[in-house]
Design an enzyme around this catalytic site. Structure first.
Site, PDB file in Angstrom:
ATOM      1  N   LYS B  78     -14.186  14.070  -8.713  1.00  0.00           N
ATOM      2  CA  LYS B  78     -13.219  12.975  -8.829  1.00  0.00           C
ATOM      3  C   LYS B  78     -12.649  12.675  -7.445  1.00  0.00           C
ATOM      4  CE  LYS B  78      -9.123  11.651 -11.593  1.00  0.00           C
ATOM      5  NZ  LYS B  78      -8.132  12.104 -12.590  1.00  0.00           N
ATOM      6  N   SER B 158      -7.539   8.937 -16.603  1.00  0.00           N
ATOM      7  CA  SER B 158      -7.941   8.374 -15.331  1.00  0.00           C
ATOM      8  C   SER B 158      -9.303   8.868 -14.821  1.00  0.00           C
ATOM      9  CB  SER B 158      -6.879   8.699 -14.277  1.00  0.00           C
ATOM     10  OG  SER B 158      -6.803  10.085 -14.029  1.00  0.00           O
ATOM     11  N   SER B 182      -5.674  12.759 -18.732  1.00  0.00           N
ATOM     12  CA  SER B 182      -6.701  12.131 -17.893  1.00  0.00           C
ATOM     13  C   SER B 182      -8.047  12.847 -17.858  1.00  0.00           C
ATOM     14  CB  SER B 182      -6.186  11.981 -16.459  1.00  0.00           C
ATOM     15  OG  SER B 182      -5.323  10.885 -16.362  1.00  0.00           O
TER      16      SER B 182
END
Lengths: 95, 493
Positions: B78, B158, B182
């Protein structure tokens, strides 16, 4: 508590985000919408309840008060948008 | 033999150990899949040359008998984790051109275990969002589509790029971070496994901070066992993170005994939220039945303050974010927009650099922390947060683990939530409470819903009892036998 436009402008100033005048009213409505929704927390009885400051009960660790890091100024300033040698450069602050 | 990219982490490690293929071959397969999956907009930065060089080093280590716990396995990182010398953006315009001079502890640990990062994954800006629509680099598309429909669905957020990369079989594992859901919500939306460990289990050092009392890193994979392996490589004490917890990392995969006889599983009454779709209710009941059949004892429990979790979150998280994001001022890194004086430079930079949702949250946070409002909003939220944690503590006097759905809906289409931020926030209604209490929680795919898209079940454990969570999740996974996969529409796109 409902925000007025002046308060929204003050929050934006505190947050150091430029908000154009015509954006203040839509922003005011958005923020009021969210604040109106979170205000339901007022109905929870929290008398005698400690505010949570840490999810895991812990005491912060201490260590010997000694320099353990540093000595690489070129790395510290490597990403600066503007710099002079090992300094960050900003617009003139003092007249 | 099936495609190399169909292998999970455990399968890839097995094949590498047997010499069926090399880390280079596996990495080339992943890089090929990454390139074909470009229509999904998974990556902010692709790292083909670096990945192949690391793969060659992994092959050399294996030859020398020095292979690590994830040696030779390609992963996606990420883009919230700092990576030395590699652009790190948090999907924000304000971090333009930022090349960290250090790596996040979790990234370093994964590299030391031999994992090969092939890309930095797209996400919601500063991890603020539930649909990946707030990214400066454009939204990620969910690999899944509805039955008979071709509307593009959101991958959740997210950690949307991470989730899509695993669901589209680009990689077998990706890192995520979870502040209010997330990791778990995008895992549910894309039919994969996502594990948020206990707060303090993984170091936060070098992860771009959103809300420091909530942020936790965790793995996203296609199986529970893979999540256990990957979490083992990510977790551990780090003196550089003052909230990192100094306790040994158990062998999470070894905890998956397949035996839940006598395990007490709590079903929280308050999670039957208003308007919950029938397919999610049915899947939850199915999960209860699966665990019961496996010998677990089901106990109805009450978590009375559940409905206050979201409002607490939307005070605490913006408050912490407004403080954490104060550092983006155009002086030390990233974007700078000139102004007549220093203050104007700050204001111009932050107005241009932050997207709308991030600005909104900074302003909410600034307000609730400001003089005169601090007690009414922030202090009250911290007290209710204590109440929420107490609810869990009481529940765990009766049960060992909790079972709930992960999300109140399946993946939705882009733009479907309209402009109402609260409608978007409600996505996290079932994941936020565990975040506020710092508890370990996993989402695993348990079936397809009425629209033909995946639905997730969530298991929430006691603090630092990831082992019980993995054990129960392994049994649920076995019972669910989820083997659906999305049509690879992006390969033809």
């Amino acid at each position: 508590m409902s925000l007025d436009k002046a308060t929204v402008a003050r929050i934006a100033r505190l947050a150091r985000i430029r908000v154009e005048d015509e954006q203040l009213e839509p922003l005011r409505r958005e923020l009021n919408n969210i604040l109106g929704w979170v205000e339901q927390l007022g109905e929870v009885d929290t008398a005698g309840v400690e505010p949570m400051t840490s999810v895991t009960p812990m005491t912060l660790r201490t260590r010997v008060d000694a320099v353990t890091d540093g000595g690489y100024p070129e790395k510290v300033v490597a990403n600066a948008p503007d710099g002079v040698e090992h300094f960050f450069a900003v617009p003139k602050v003092i007249e | 033999m099936a495609a190399l990219t169909d292998l999970g982490i455990a399968g890839a490690l097995d094949g590498l150990a047997k010499g069926d293929f090399s880390a280079r071959e596996l990495t080339e397969a992943s890089l090929g899949a990454l390139e074909r999956a470009r229509p999904l907009n998974i990556a902010i930065t692709e790292l083909p040359e670096q990945a192949l060089a690391v793969a060659d080093a992994a092959d050399a280590r294996r030859k020398a008998g020095e292979a690590g716990a994830m040696d030779g396995v390609p992963i996606v990182m990420k883009d919230l984790f700092c990576t030395e010398g590699v652009l790190t953006t948090a999907a924000s315009h304000i971090l333009d051109g930022f090349h960290p001079t250090y790596s996040a502890t979790v990234a370093t640990k994964l590299a030391e275990a031999g994992a090969i990062t092939i890309a930095k994954a797209n996400l919601d800006e500063f991890a603020m969002g539930s649909s990946n629509e707030t990214s400066h680099y454009g939204p990620v598309a969910n690999p899944w589509t509805r039955t008979g429909g071709d509307a593009r669905l959101v991958p959740g957020g997210s950690s949307g790029g991470s989730a899509a990369s695993v669901a589209a079989r680009v990689v077998a594992g990706a890192t995520g971070t979870d502040t209010g859901g997330s990791i778990r919500q995008p895992a549910a939306f894309t039919g994969i496994v996502g594990m948020k460990p206990t707060y303090g289990r993984c170091s936060r050092w070098g992860i771009v901070a959103f809300a420091s009392s909530l942020d936790q890193a965790g793995p996203m994979t296609r199986s529970v066992r893979d999540a256990a392996i990957m979490l083992g490589a990510m977790a551990g004490f780090d003196p550089k993170d003052s909230t990192s917890v100094d306790r040994p990392v158990p062998d999470f995969a070894a905890a998956m005994s397949g035996d839940v006889r006598g395990l007490r599983v709590g079903v929280p009454t308050e999670y039957r939220v208003e308007g919950m779709p029938a397919d999610i209710e049915a899947l939850w009941q199915q999960g209860i039945d699966w665990l019961k059949t496996a010998g677990a004892e089901i106990v109805e429990v009450s978590l009375p303050h559940t409905k206050y979790a979201l409002p607490v979150y939307y005070i605490v998280a913006p408050a912490e974010a407004s403080s954490n994001l104060a550092r983006y001022d155009g002086v030390r890194y990233g974007l700078r927009v000139p102004g007549a004086d220093l203050t104007e430079m700050y204001e111009n930079t932050r107005a241009a650099g932050f997207g709308h949702e991030v600005q909104r949250r900074i302003m909410i946070g600034t307000y609730v922390l400001s003089a005169g409002y601090y007690d009414a909003y922030y202090l009250q939220a911290q007290k209710v947060r204590t109440r929420i944690a107490e609810d869990f503590r009481k529940a765990y006097e009766q049960v060992d683990v909790l079972l709930t759905p992960t999300t109140p809906s399946a993946a939705f289409a882009f733009g479907e939530k309209g402009d109402d931020p609260i409608a978007m926030y409600l996505n996290d209604v079932l994941t936020v409470p565990a975040s506020l209490a710092g508890l370990p929680a996993i989402s695993l795919p348990a079936g397809l819903g009425a629209e033909g898209t995946p639905l997730g079940l969530q298991l929430i454990g006691r603090p630092f009892d990831e082992e019980t969570v993995f054990r129960a999740a392994g049994v649920l996974e076995e019972a669910a036998g989820f083997d659906h996969r999305p049509d690879a529409w992006w390969e033809e796109a």
